[in-house]
Design a protein around this motif. Structure first.
Motif, PDB file in Angstrom:
ATOM      1  N   SER A   2      -5.045  -4.525 -13.062  1.00 33.12           N
ATOM      2  CA  SER A   2      -4.341  -5.510 -13.401  1.00 33.12           C
ATOM      3  C   SER A   2      -4.903  -6.883 -12.602  1.00 33.12           C
ATOM      4  CB  SER A   2      -2.905  -5.510 -12.886  1.00 33.12           C
ATOM      5  OG  SER A   2      -2.146  -6.546 -12.912  1.00 33.12           O
ATOM      6  N   ARG A   3      -5.042  -8.206 -13.676  1.00 33.20           N
ATOM      7  CA  ARG A   3      -5.774  -9.227 -13.000  1.00 33.20           C
ATOM      8  C   ARG A   3      -4.574  -9.826 -11.731  1.00 33.20           C
ATOM      9  NH1 ARG A   3      -7.687 -12.121 -18.282  1.00 33.20           N
ATOM     10  NH2 ARG A   3      -7.165 -10.286 -19.058  1.00 33.20           N
ATOM     11  N   ILE A   4      -3.408  -9.804 -11.995  1.00 35.73           N
ATOM     12  CA  ILE A   4      -2.321 -10.269 -11.257  1.00 35.73           C
ATOM     13  C   ILE A   4      -2.245  -9.136  -9.951  1.00 35.73           C
ATOM     14  CG2 ILE A   4       0.071 -10.991 -11.121  1.00 35.73           C
ATOM     15  CD1 ILE A   4      -0.244 -12.095 -13.916  1.00 35.73           C
ATOM     16  N   GLY A   5      -1.973  -7.883 -10.570  1.00 35.76           N
ATOM     17  CA  GLY A   5      -1.561  -6.810  -9.339  1.00 35.76           C
ATOM     18  C   GLY A   5      -2.701  -6.805  -8.265  1.00 35.76           C
ATOM     19  N   ILE A   6      -3.997  -6.990  -8.503  1.00 34.07           N
ATOM     20  CA  ILE A   6      -5.011  -6.860  -7.265  1.00 34.07           C
ATOM     21  C   ILE A   6      -5.003  -8.156  -6.575  1.00 34.07           C
ATOM     22  CG2 ILE A   6      -6.450  -5.279  -8.671  1.00 34.07           C
ATOM     23  CD1 ILE A   6      -8.263  -7.517  -9.442  1.00 34.07           C
ATOM     24  N   GLN A   7      -4.400  -8.850  -6.760  1.00 31.22           N
ATOM     25  CA  GLN A   7      -4.304 -10.361  -5.889  1.00 31.22           C
ATOM     26  C   GLN A   7      -3.660 -10.027  -4.764  1.00 31.22           C
ATOM     27  OE1 GLN A   7      -3.289 -13.519  -8.333  1.00 31.22           O
ATOM     28  NE2 GLN A   7      -4.972 -13.857  -9.700  1.00 31.22           N
ATOM     29  N   PRO A   8      -4.127 -10.398  -3.436  1.00 27.72           N
ATOM     30  CA  PRO A   8      -3.468 -10.212  -2.316  1.00 27.72           C
ATOM     31  C   PRO A   8      -2.184 -11.118  -2.332  1.00 27.72           C
ATOM     32  CG  PRO A   8      -5.584 -11.145  -1.864  1.00 27.72           C
ATOM     33  CD  PRO A   8      -5.333 -10.805  -3.118  1.00 27.72           C
ATOM     34  N   ILE A   9      -1.283 -11.035  -1.548  1.00 30.28           N
ATOM     35  CA  ILE A   9      -0.136 -11.906  -1.161  1.00 30.28           C
ATOM     36  C   ILE A   9      -0.208 -12.371   0.198  1.00 30.28           C
ATOM     37  CG2 ILE A   9       2.233 -12.066  -1.343  1.00 30.28           C
ATOM     38  CD1 ILE A   9       2.370  -9.564  -3.350  1.00 30.28           C
ATOM     39  N   LYS A  10      -0.051 -13.754   0.356  1.00 31.37           N
ATOM     40  CA  LYS A  10       0.020 -14.074   1.927  1.00 31.37           C
ATOM     41  C   LYS A  10       1.496 -14.254   2.419  1.00 31.37           C
ATOM     42  CE  LYS A  10      -1.892 -17.778   4.434  1.00 31.37           C
ATOM     43  NZ  LYS A  10      -1.506 -17.253   5.886  1.00 31.37           N
ATOM     44  N   ILE A  45       0.733  -3.328   3.997  1.00 29.50           N
ATOM     45  CA  ILE A  45       0.828  -4.632   4.756  1.00 29.50           C
ATOM     46  C   ILE A  45      -0.168  -4.612   5.847  1.00 29.50           C
ATOM     47  CG2 ILE A  45       2.181  -6.091   6.287  1.00 29.50           C
ATOM     48  CD1 ILE A  45       4.789  -4.980   4.976  1.00 29.50           C
ATOM     49  N   ASP A  46      -1.369  -5.759   5.801  1.00 29.51           N
ATOM     50  CA  ASP A  46      -2.294  -5.717   6.876  1.00 29.51           C
ATOM     51  C   ASP A  46      -2.200  -7.127   7.541  1.00 29.51           C
ATOM     52  OD1 ASP A  46      -3.294  -3.129   6.065  1.00 29.51           O
ATOM     53  OD2 ASP A  46      -4.400  -4.131   4.347  1.00 29.51           O
ATOM     54  N   GLY A  47      -1.620  -7.286   8.359  1.00 25.42           N
ATOM     55  CA  GLY A  47      -1.476  -8.470   9.111  1.00 25.42           C
ATOM     56  C   GLY A  47      -0.510  -9.463   8.465  1.00 25.42           C
ATOM     57  N   ASP A  48      -1.003 -10.408   7.882  1.00 24.18           N
ATOM     58  CA  ASP A  48      -0.325 -11.287   7.143  1.00 24.18           C
ATOM     59  C   ASP A  48      -0.492 -11.344   5.659  1.00 24.18           C
ATOM     60  OD1 ASP A  48      -2.703 -12.472   7.241  1.00 24.18           O
ATOM     61  OD2 ASP A  48      -2.048 -14.632   7.583  1.00 24.18           O
ATOM     62  N   THR A  49      -1.132 -10.377   5.066  1.00 25.62           N
ATOM     63  CA  THR A  49      -1.426  -9.819   3.702  1.00 25.62           C
ATOM     64  C   THR A  49      -0.790  -8.780   3.108  1.00 25.62           C
ATOM     65  OG1 THR A  49      -3.540  -9.139   4.187  1.00 25.62           O
ATOM     66  CG2 THR A  49      -3.543 -11.319   3.724  1.00 25.62           C
ATOM     67  N   ILE A  50      -0.186  -8.750   2.054  1.00 25.04           N
ATOM     68  CA  ILE A  50       0.167  -7.667   1.234  1.00 25.04           C
ATOM     69  C   ILE A  50      -0.626  -7.257   0.004  1.00 25.04           C
ATOM     70  CG2 ILE A  50       2.227  -6.637   0.167  1.00 25.04           C
ATOM     71  CD1 ILE A  50       4.103  -8.425   1.633  1.00 25.04           C
ATOM     72  N   THR A  51      -1.126  -5.954   0.121  1.00 25.18           N
ATOM     73  CA  THR A  51      -1.830  -5.650  -1.253  1.00 25.18           C
ATOM     74  C   THR A  51      -0.789  -4.536  -2.029  1.00 25.18           C
ATOM     75  OG1 THR A  51      -3.022  -3.951   0.136  1.00 25.18           O
ATOM     76  CG2 THR A  51      -3.895  -6.146  -0.325  1.00 25.18           C
ATOM     77  N   VAL A  52      -1.117  -4.393  -3.311  1.00 23.14           N
ATOM     78  CA  VAL A  52      -0.301  -3.829  -4.045  1.00 23.14           C
ATOM     79  C   VAL A  52      -1.204  -2.892  -4.835  1.00 23.14           C
ATOM     80  CG1 VAL A  52       1.486  -3.581  -6.087  1.00 23.14           C
ATOM     81  CG2 VAL A  52       1.589  -5.198  -4.290  1.00 23.14           C
ATOM     82  N   ASP A  53      -1.236  -1.596  -4.929  1.00 20.26           N
ATOM     83  CA  ASP A  53      -1.963  -0.640  -5.732  1.00 20.26           C
ATOM     84  C   ASP A  53      -0.912   0.296  -6.425  1.00 20.26           C
ATOM     85  OD1 ASP A  53      -1.523   0.917  -3.452  1.00 20.26           O
ATOM     86  OD2 ASP A  53      -3.778   1.515  -3.191  1.00 20.26           O
ATOM     87  N   ARG A  54      -1.628   1.121  -7.270  1.00 18.20           N
ATOM     88  CA  ARG A  54      -0.918   1.974  -8.017  1.00 18.20           C
ATOM     89  C   ARG A  54      -1.697   3.320  -7.854  1.00 18.20           C
ATOM     90  NH1 ARG A  54      -2.769  -1.284 -12.835  1.00 18.20           N
ATOM     91  NH2 ARG A  54      -4.844  -0.216 -13.472  1.00 18.20           N
ATOM     92  N   THR A  55      -0.805   4.417  -7.848  1.00 18.20           N
ATOM     93  CA  THR A  55      -1.328   5.694  -7.592  1.00 18.20           C
ATOM     94  C   THR A  55      -1.834   6.442  -8.699  1.00 18.20           C
ATOM     95  OG1 THR A  55       0.839   6.675  -7.874  1.00 18.20           O
ATOM     96  CG2 THR A  55       0.196   6.185  -5.769  1.00 18.20           C
ATOM     97  N   ASP A  56      -1.359   6.169 -10.006  1.00 20.60           N
ATOM     98  CA  ASP A  56      -2.046   6.895 -11.174  1.00 20.60           C
ATOM     99  C   ASP A  56      -2.113   5.801 -12.216  1.00 20.60           C
ATOM    100  OD1 ASP A  56       0.462   6.268 -12.138  1.00 20.60           O
ATOM    101  OD2 ASP A  56       1.071   8.189 -11.839  1.00 20.60           O
ATOM    102  N   GLU A  57      -2.939   6.236 -13.284  1.00 23.17           N
ATOM    103  CA  GLU A  57      -3.196   5.204 -14.494  1.00 23.17           C
ATOM    104  C   GLU A  57      -2.317   5.567 -15.518  1.00 23.17           C
ATOM    105  OE1 GLU A  57      -5.810   2.546 -14.313  1.00 23.17           O
ATOM    106  OE2 GLU A  57      -5.659   3.355 -12.217  1.00 23.17           O
ATOM    107  N   THR A  58      -0.984   5.767 -15.541  1.00 24.87           N
ATOM    108  CA  THR A  58      -0.054   6.233 -16.690  1.00 24.87           C
ATOM    109  C   THR A  58       0.204   4.739 -17.148  1.00 24.87           C
ATOM    110  OG1 THR A  58       1.855   5.948 -15.249  1.00 24.87           O
ATOM    111  CG2 THR A  58       0.621   8.235 -15.722  1.00 24.87           C
TER     112      THR A  58
END
Length: 179
Positions: A2-10, A45-58
């Motif tokens: 996902s182009r949006i999903g892989i962007q980190p959140i500050k 959560i790594d410091g002041d950034t949040i990353t979102v990822d998925r566990t499977d490809e359904t």
């Protein structure tokens, strides 16, 4: 991916974020937002950034990846700065005023419409034809603005009604009379 999903959140300064098993709690100066995390989505959560990822490809997990990331981003922005929607009222005799924490609207019926303010939502009425809906939850602000607009949607012949600021209502011409 996902182009949006892989962007980190500050994480904005002044906002705290807590993660539990199935929800993310965002606390800020304006209030607290809760984002529910569906199965198959992980939050890191790594410091002041949040990353979102998925566990499977359904298909379901792939479709929720960018959505969850956007919901978390909106929760952080809302806890710090808040959201607002502006509504404009068009029509002769149509006006609005605050009454306590709610609104009293005259929209052409024989009685005023009283709209109480939901929890965590505030109204501002800078003039008698403008309503500003404010709150820290983006979804709730949009929903309240849509419910107010439902009382008198803009009609296409004279353009009377409640519309969002900047909304264009296409005018139709009246029916031609055949002689």
């Amino acid at each position: 991916m996902s182009r949006i999903g892989i962007q980190p959140i500050k994480i904005i300064e002044g906002v705290s974020v807590e993660v539990s098993a199935d929800e993310l709690i965002v606390k800020g100066p304006l209030g607290e937002n809760i984002v529910y995390i569906p199965q198959g989505i992980n939050i890191h959560i790594d410091g002041d950034t949040i990353t979102v990822d998925r566990t499977d490809e359904t298909k379901l997990t792939r479709s929720l990846h960018g959505t969850v990331r956007s919901l978390i981003d909106s929760a952080i922005i809302g806890a710090k700065d808040g959201f607002q929607k502006t509504l404009k009222i068009h029509g002769v005799g149509y006006r609005v005023k605050t009454e306590g924490t709610g609104l009293s609207m005259s929209l052409g019926w024989n009685h005023p419409i009283i709209f109480p303010a939901p929890e965590n939502i505030t109204f501002e009425v800078p003039d008698e034809t403008t309503i500003v809906v404010k709150g820290h939850n983006k979804q709730k602000v949009g929903e309240v603005a849509a419910r107010i607009r439902e009382y008198r949607k803009p009609e296409p012949y004279k353009g009377k009604g409640i519309r969002y600021e900047g909304e264009y209502v296409r005018q139709k011409s009246a029916k031609a009379v055949v002689k």
